[in-house]
Design an enzyme around this catalytic site. Structure first.
Site, mmCIF file in Angstrom:
data_model
loop_
_atom_site.group_PDB
_atom_site.id
_atom_site.type_symbol
_atom_site.label_atom_id
_atom_site.label_comp_id
_atom_site.label_asym_id
_atom_site.label_seq_id
_atom_site.Cartn_x
_atom_site.Cartn_y
_atom_site.Cartn_z
ATOM 1 N N GLU A 32 0.940 -1.358 -0.057
ATOM 2 C CA GLU A 32 0.048 0.053 -0.179
ATOM 3 C C GLU A 32 0.960 1.275 -0.001
ATOM 4 O OE1 GLU A 32 -2.832 -0.110 3.321
ATOM 5 O OE2 GLU A 32 -3.998 -1.777 2.166
ATOM 6 N N TRP A 45 10.073 16.429 -26.306
ATOM 7 C CA TRP A 45 9.140 15.512 -25.741
ATOM 8 C C TRP A 45 8.325 16.285 -24.698
ATOM 9 C CZ3 TRP A 45 10.413 9.689 -24.837
ATOM 10 C CH2 TRP A 45 9.193 9.089 -24.000
ATOM 11 N N ASP A 96 11.889 16.797 -13.137
ATOM 12 C CA ASP A 96 12.663 15.997 -12.190
ATOM 13 C C ASP A 96 13.774 15.341 -12.685
ATOM 14 O OD1 ASP A 96 11.600 13.242 -13.276
ATOM 15 O OD2 ASP A 96 9.602 14.417 -13.247
ATOM 16 N N GLU A 114 17.464 45.419 -34.291
ATOM 17 C CA GLU A 114 17.126 44.189 -33.440
ATOM 18 C C GLU A 114 17.776 43.239 -33.915
ATOM 19 O OE1 GLU A 114 12.680 45.072 -31.829
ATOM 20 O OE2 GLU A 114 13.083 44.713 -33.972
#
Ligand code: GLA
Length: 727
Positions: free
Chosen positions: A171, A471, A528, A608
């Site tokens: 669990e 991705w 992450d 620019e």
């Protein structure tokens, strides 16, 4: 006390500046002792417990009311032992009972093994493996520890094996647990939302339970799977702090509890709310890795530890430490509305300015003229862009590399893939699925689906000269259900989905190591260490506003290195905030990452274009210091009126920043540099002024006083050869 009298801890993991200690107690239960600076002795003298009412005893402790697992520090707290605090492991047995009684069996040292199907840190050093056993159910738990000496990191994962003859249900199986004992701690965590990821928040750890988590089957924009604990007096440059980061890209929970005695416990891993795993006899389950680091020199050192660890022991791409191409992405330039001619026109202009890589974003495949259609049909839309090979040739002739956007996990209802395989989407029986950005999610827990997508995407990559792939993943998962598993295994689906993503990432990145992969999830929704294992950079946020980016990049920098953060200059008024900032301000913000542009240069005037050309040439010149040097935060952009940061490669020190607001008649603000060599002399390249390291770190330099908000600045210091140094 002499050294000989100092006891050694029974088990001690050491890195350059940290020590992690634990021992067996009289009942062979693993007692956590210490995680902090090296002390040269067994720190268990700090552990003393008394009889606490309403905290019970395990039966072997007989009538010893001072022994309660409800109050003791433990290496792996388990449900069903009379410890009422948060636990790291909960096992439900075939008879429905939830308990495990883990006792020490053995300890051994072995070469670190890869985590099967999961991203993992790599190291030459040996693992310490501690085997624990629940005799009643014959459940075996092995804790694997790896140490990374130089970056002061300790990694941990856990393998659970069912050696009994009945299935069990896991669990909760957390990767990390850490008992701090009695300490006054604050927690820094990084919350957010789409377009506003990794906002910094520092809160006191208070009595009760706090949870930082995601249930979205991605690590999410809303919380990052990484937290820092620090003493209230700890600053950027001094004091103790501990970082815990999960190497996982799915739903996670980092739970912190301050208990009845004010002891603090942290447990972190796969989010138990959306997880359960059936373990048949003979089967094993391994948790993702948790990464710990300790610093007694403040947050700056802690961040450097994680940066070095990620670059040296997580990113496996051969391109991770190479200089990154300056790219131009067409997304904010055209969105879905482009033709081959328009793309080539943009590319021509980009090439003239010195861009290295042209990236074709969303909309090149299937029938995809808006975000309501076409996802899943990974065939070139010839009507729109003609032959892909010819387009790539055109780009290459201009002297640039070519890159492509994909979103492999998703499908539009209006697509051939959905029409042919409606059974491949994630959906609950007899219910309509939740739509998010008009799209549905493919069931990546089903290997057949992953195989199909692999074939489609790899065919394109094999057929064409593609140097870069972005991705993407543009929605949170819901309706967690898979047709491939029986009812009692449905809560495996979310983790199996993540394993499917890793499987595809593994196959593609192994087959195409020369392609630079950039992860993305509506910007930084899956930022992450798990994704960084496969892909060395991640699009930090869809928010390209320079001022906002200084905050997003500030939050991201606590754990993740600059070389992992995708950052682009976009047009003004900014598409996310409407804010207008100068081209130089935007470039300064974007240079704190893998630099690029996301705009239509054909609309720019010559002045620019010339400025962009200069910016790109300048980035090419300083990128080695930026991407491979050490990074320091020099301000707190939530508190200060400016944001400043520093890159240092030992020879060259660059200070970049943005002063947010100009107040009238105000003195110029000094900012102090960090982590220089005190006795080294540094020459500022524009003014020619020479400074000592001591002066720069203690007095600092003055911010520019010019008029204007969001004013960018840059100081470049060259370390002078020794003969010019005074001391
Ligand atoms: C996401 C990405 C963007 C862009 C779009 C395309 O939002 O973060 O950069 O690629 O998708 O649809």
């Amino acid at each position: 006390m002499t050294n000989e009298q100092l006891n050694q801890a029974e088990f001690e993991l050491q890195t350059k500046n940290s020590s992690w200690q634990f021992k067996r107690d009289p009942y062979q239960i693993l007692q956590h002792v210490w995680y902090g600076p090296k002390t040269g002795m067994d720190m268990s003298y700090l552990q003393e417990w008394h009889d606490t009412g309403f905290s019970g005893q395990i039966s072997d402790a007989g009538n010893d009311r001072t022994y309660s697992l409800d109050t003791r520090m433990q290496e792996i707290p388990v449900e069903g032992t009379g410890d009422y605090r948060i636990n790291s492991l909960a096992i439900r047995h075939a008879d429905g009972s939830i308990a495990s009684d883990l006792r020490f069996k053995s300890a051994d040292h072995q070469a670190k093994q890869p985590l099967k199907g999961l991203p993992h840190s790599f190291s030459e050093s040996e693992n310490l493996n501690i085997t624990l056993m629940d005799e009643t159910s014959q459940l075996e738990v092995v804790l694997h520890y790896s140490t990374f000496e130089e970056c002061d990191v300790i990694a941990r994962s856990m393998t659970i094996t069912n050696k009994g003859d009945q299935p069990v249900f896991i669990e909760t199986a957390d990767s990390a647990s850490l008992d701090f004992g009695l300490q006054d701690l604050e927690m820094i965590h990084f919350y957010g939302r789409h377009n506003m990821e990794r906002e910094y928040q520092c809160v006191p750890v208070t009595n009760g339970i706090t949870e930082i988590s995601s249930k979205r089957t991605s690590s999410s924009h809303q919380h990052n799977p990484a937290v820092i604990f620090k003493n209230p007096t700890t600053t950027e440059t001094s004091g103790n702090c501990w970082g815990i980061m999960l190497m996982y890209s799915g739903s996670f929970a980092i739970r912190t509890e301050k208990d009845q005695h004010n002891q603090i416990r942290v447990s972190a891993g796969i989010n138990p709310d959306t997880f359960e795993w059936k373990l048949e006899p003979g089967q094993s389950f391994q948790t993702p890795e948790a990464i710990f680091s300790f610093s007694n020199q403040g947050l700056s050192r802690l961040s450097k530890n994680f940066h070095q660890f990620i670059r040296d022991h997580v990113m496996r791409s051969p391109l991770a430490k190479k200089n990154k191409p300056v790219l131009l992405n067409n997304w904010e330039a055209t969105y879905f509305t482009f033709t081959k001619e328009k793309l080539l026109e943009i590319a021509k202009s980009a090439a003239e300015m010195g861009i290295d890589l042209f990236v074709l974003d969303d909309g090149w495949f299937g029938k995809r003229d808006s975000d309501m259609e076409g996802l899943g049909d990974w065939d070139v839309n010839k009507e729109k862009i003609g032959d892909l090979g010819e387009l790539i040739d055109g780009i290459k002739k201009l002297g640039m590399q070519f890159g492509l956007w994909i979103e492999p996990e998703m499908v539009s209802e209006d697509s051939d893939l959905y029409r042919n395989h409606p059974d491949w989407v994630i959906q609950m029986p007899n219910r309509s699925p939740i739509r998010n950005r008009y799209q549905l999610v493919l069931d990546f827990s089903n290997p057949e689906v992953v195989d199909y997508i692999y074939e489609k995407i790899s065919a394109i990559l094999r057929a064409h000269d593609i140097s870069y792939v972005k991705w993407d993943m543009n929605r949170s998962l819901s309706d967690l259900y898979t047709k491939t598993l029986p009812a009692d295994r449905q809560k495996e689906m979310a983790h199996r989905y993540v394993l499917g993503v890793y499987d595809l990432a593994n196959r593609l990145t192994e087959e195409f190591p020369e392609i630079l992969f950039e992860a993305c999830s509506g910007g930084g929704g899956r930022f992450d260490a798990g994704m960084l294992y496969y892909m060395p950079q991640i699009w930090t946020s869809d928010d390209t506003d320079a001022k906002e980016r200084t905050k997003i990049q500030f939050g991201t920098s606590f754990f993740y290195p600059v070389s992992s953060m995708g950052a682009h200059v976009s047009a003004v008024p900014n598409h996310q905030t409407g804010r207008i900032t100068s081209l130089q301000t935007r470039a300064t913000a974007a240079m704190a990452g893998t630099f690029g542009y996301e705009l239509d240069p054909t609309s720019f005037d010559q002045e620019e274009k010339d400025l962009i050309k200069e910016q790109i040439a300048h980035f090419h010149d300083i990128q080695n210091t930026i991407l491979n040097g050490e990074y320091d935060r020099l301000s707190h952009p939530y508190k200060d009126s400016y944001s400043a940061w520093q890159f240092n490669d030992g020879k060259r020190v660059i200070v970049h920043g943005i002063r947010y607001e100009k107040r009238p008649n105000s003195l110029r603000q000094p900012i102090e540099l960090r982590n220089l060599n005190e006795d080294q002399m540094y020459k500022e390249t524009k003014s020619g002024m020479v400074f000592s390291g001591k002066a720069l770190m203690n007095g600092g330099i003055l911010l520019p006083g010019e008029l204007g908000d969001n004013y960018p600045f840059e100081f470049i210091f060259e370390a002078l050869p020794e003969k010019n140094n005074q001391n």
